[in-house]
Scaffold this active site. Structure first.
Site, PDB file in Angstrom:
ATOM      1  N   ARG A  37       0.828  -1.369   0.018  1.00 34.35           N
ATOM      2  CA  ARG A  37      -0.361  -0.121   0.384  1.00 34.35           C
ATOM      3  C   ARG A  37       0.494   1.402  -0.067  1.00 34.35           C
ATOM      4  O   ARG A  37       0.399   2.863  -0.596  1.00 34.35           O
ATOM      5  CB  ARG A  37      -1.086  -0.168   1.151  1.00 34.35           C
ATOM      6  CG  ARG A  37      -2.400  -0.849   1.020  1.00 34.35           C
ATOM      7  CD  ARG A  37      -3.579  -1.187   2.345  1.00 34.35           C
ATOM      8  NE  ARG A  37      -4.181  -1.458   1.816  1.00 34.35           N
ATOM      9  CZ  ARG A  37      -5.002  -1.687   2.727  1.00 34.35           C
ATOM     10  NH1 ARG A  37      -5.564  -0.828   3.763  1.00 34.35           N
ATOM     11  NH2 ARG A  37      -5.846  -2.629   2.733  1.00 34.35           N
ATOM     12  N   ASP A 139     -15.092   9.589   8.889  1.00 35.39           N
ATOM     13  CA  ASP A 139     -14.307   8.778   8.754  1.00 35.39           C
ATOM     14  C   ASP A 139     -13.566   9.474   9.415  1.00 35.39           C
ATOM     15  O   ASP A 139     -13.233  10.455   9.224  1.00 35.39           O
ATOM     16  CB  ASP A 139     -14.807   8.237   7.703  1.00 35.39           C
ATOM     17  CG  ASP A 139     -14.273   6.620   7.647  1.00 35.39           C
ATOM     18  OD1 ASP A 139     -14.565   5.573   7.514  1.00 35.39           O
ATOM     19  OD2 ASP A 139     -12.555   7.033   7.788  1.00 35.39           O
TER      20      ASP A 139
HETATM   21  C1  LIG Z   1     -14.550  -1.863   6.631  1.00 44.32           C
HETATM   22  S1  LIG Z   1     -14.686   0.176   7.375  1.00 44.32           S
HETATM   23  C2  LIG Z   1     -16.574  -0.292   7.837  1.00 44.32           C
HETATM   24  C3  LIG Z   1     -17.935   0.628   6.554  1.00 44.32           C
HETATM   25  C4  LIG Z   1     -19.477   0.520   7.593  1.00 44.32           C
HETATM   26  N1  LIG Z   1     -19.356   1.131   8.688  1.00 44.32           N
HETATM   27  C5  LIG Z   1     -19.474  -0.612   7.452  1.00 44.32           C
HETATM   28  O1  LIG Z   1     -19.364  -1.706   8.324  1.00 44.32           O
HETATM   29  O2  LIG Z   1     -19.846  -1.015   6.024  1.00 44.32           O
HETATM   30  C6  LIG Z   1     -14.061   1.303   8.146  1.00 44.32           C
HETATM   31  C7  LIG Z   1     -14.521   1.690   8.676  1.00 44.32           C
HETATM   32  O3  LIG Z   1     -13.482   2.834   9.658  1.00 44.32           O
HETATM   33  C8  LIG Z   1     -12.605   4.166   9.591  1.00 44.32           C
HETATM   34  N2  LIG Z   1     -12.317   3.661  11.192  1.00 44.32           N
HETATM   35  C9  LIG Z   1     -10.646   2.682  11.187  1.00 44.32           C
HETATM   36  N3  LIG Z   1     -10.715   3.854  12.504  1.00 44.32           N
HETATM   37  C10 LIG Z   1     -10.674   4.551  12.200  1.00 44.32           C
HETATM   38  C11 LIG Z   1     -10.791   5.843  13.338  1.00 44.32           C
HETATM   39  N4  LIG Z   1      -9.914   5.930  14.419  1.00 44.32           N
HETATM   40  N5  LIG Z   1     -11.795   7.062  13.785  1.00 44.32           N
HETATM   41  C12 LIG Z   1     -13.295   7.335  12.342  1.00 44.32           C
HETATM   42  N6  LIG Z   1     -12.776   6.099  11.286  1.00 44.32           N
HETATM   43  C13 LIG Z   1     -12.245   5.023  11.091  1.00 44.32           C
HETATM   44  C14 LIG Z   1     -11.635   3.347   8.097  1.00 44.32           C
HETATM   45  O4  LIG Z   1     -11.275   4.113   7.610  1.00 44.32           O
HETATM   46  C15 LIG Z   1     -12.745   3.395   7.083  1.00 44.32           C
HETATM   47  O5  LIG Z   1     -13.361   3.371   6.649  1.00 44.32           O
END
Ligand SMILES: C[S@@+](CC[C@H](N)C(=O)[O-])C[C@H]1O[C@@H](n2cnc3c(N)ncnc32)[C@H](O)[C@@H]1O
Length: 274
Positions: A37, A139
């Site tokens: 990445r 996010d």
């Molecule tokens: C796998 S996606 C889940 C998306 C959606 N909630 C779902 O269930 O389909 C996880 C998301 O969490 C975000 N994320 C990770 N760490 C985070 C943090 N400390 N604060 C806010 N968002 C975060 C990532 O950028 C990513 O877009």
């Protein structure tokens, strides 16, 4: 073949950075992932090693470069109406009881590219009729939020949207936009997106009636999870609901949360009601 190979020490540096900044615990098995990445950034700056790139990011980062690392090290997989039981619960148990007055407020607290927030928006518009509602999506990754704000998706990624909602809330693109789908303006007007780091909350967002915090706790350790849940409970109205992902658990993490169904919790201050 990889044109750049990350050393164990270099991997640790990025592992520590993303943990301190976002709370994301990258296991040692993620070395190749980090390698692939971030390699494009080494190419971009014509650097020879990951340690040079790390020093650049830490010591004199070009504008926005730390955000780029964060964007690249997060996993943003999501889709419309993911984990349908949650939407069924809202539809059958929660929304029919809502009496209106003030806006019904929902937070999609790790919204990724917005599919979760717009899925909820379709359901709210359908169920609440003329009663006001609003959704905030947030996010840590600004890259995914840009996409969320556009509300424009590839038609290959829309399997979960019920047929009736497709015709009511989604506009099929033509010409240059053939193969894509735009979420109706009426929904987009009530859905806003903003950056928010769950690990380092810097402002108040709520109170909300519902918070979706799905498929993000899997990246955090127990201590970070506890800290994040404590903060999110403060952002909920009393009796408000917290939804987490089906493979996640917050059992025993907060005394004011009572399980309603698996992965759905109600805020009941003062502990469980008799
Ligand atoms: C796998 S996606 C889940 C998306 C959606 N909630 C779902 O269930 O389909 C996880 C998301 O969490 C975000 N994320 C990770 N760490 C985070 C943090 N400390 N604060 C806010 N968002 C975060 C990532 O950028 C990513 O877009």
């Amino acid at each position: 073949m990889l044109d750049y190979k990350i050393t164990e020490e270099e991997f640790r540096s990025f592992q520590n950075f993303i943990y301190d900044h976002a709370g994301i615990k990258l296991s040692d098995q993620k070395t190749l992932l980090v390698n692939s990445r971030l390699a494009s950034r080494l190419r971009h700056y014509s650097l020879d090693s990951f340690s040079q790139y790390f020093d650049l990011v830490m010591e004199s980062p070009p504008q926005g470069e730390r955000q780029v690392v964060t964007d690249l090290l997060t996993t943003n997989e999501t889709y419309f109406f993911r984990e349908p039981k949650h939407f069924a619960h809202l539809e059958k148990e929660v929304l029919p009881k809502w009496r209106g007055g003030r806006p019904f407020r929902v937070w999609s607290a790790a919204s990724s590219t917005g599919e979760e927030a717009y899925s909820i928006a379709m359901l709210l518009d359908d169920m609440l009729g003329s009663m006001p509602w609003e959704i905030v999506g947030s996010d840590i990754s600004s890259r995914v939020l840009k996409k969320a704000q556009q509300g424009l998706y590839q038609q290959t990624r829309i399997d979960g949207i019920p047929r009736e909602y497709m015709s009511r809330y989604c506009l099929k693109g033509t010409g240059d936009y053939a193969g894509s789908l735009l979420i109706d303006k009426k929904l987009r007007q009530n859905v806003t997106f903003t950056t928010y780091n769950l690990k380092k909350p810097e402002r108040k967002m709520g109170p909300f009636h519902i918070i979706f915090l799905r498929n993000v706790l899997i990246y955090f350790d127990a201590e970070t999870t506890k800290q994040i849940i404590n903060n999110l409970v403060r952002e909920l109205h009393n009796d408000g609901l917290l939804f987490i992902g089906h493979s996640e658990s917050i059992k025993g993490v907060h005394r004011d949360l009572e399980a309603v169904i698996p992965t759905v919790y109600r805020k009941t201050p003062g502990g469980k009601r008799k």
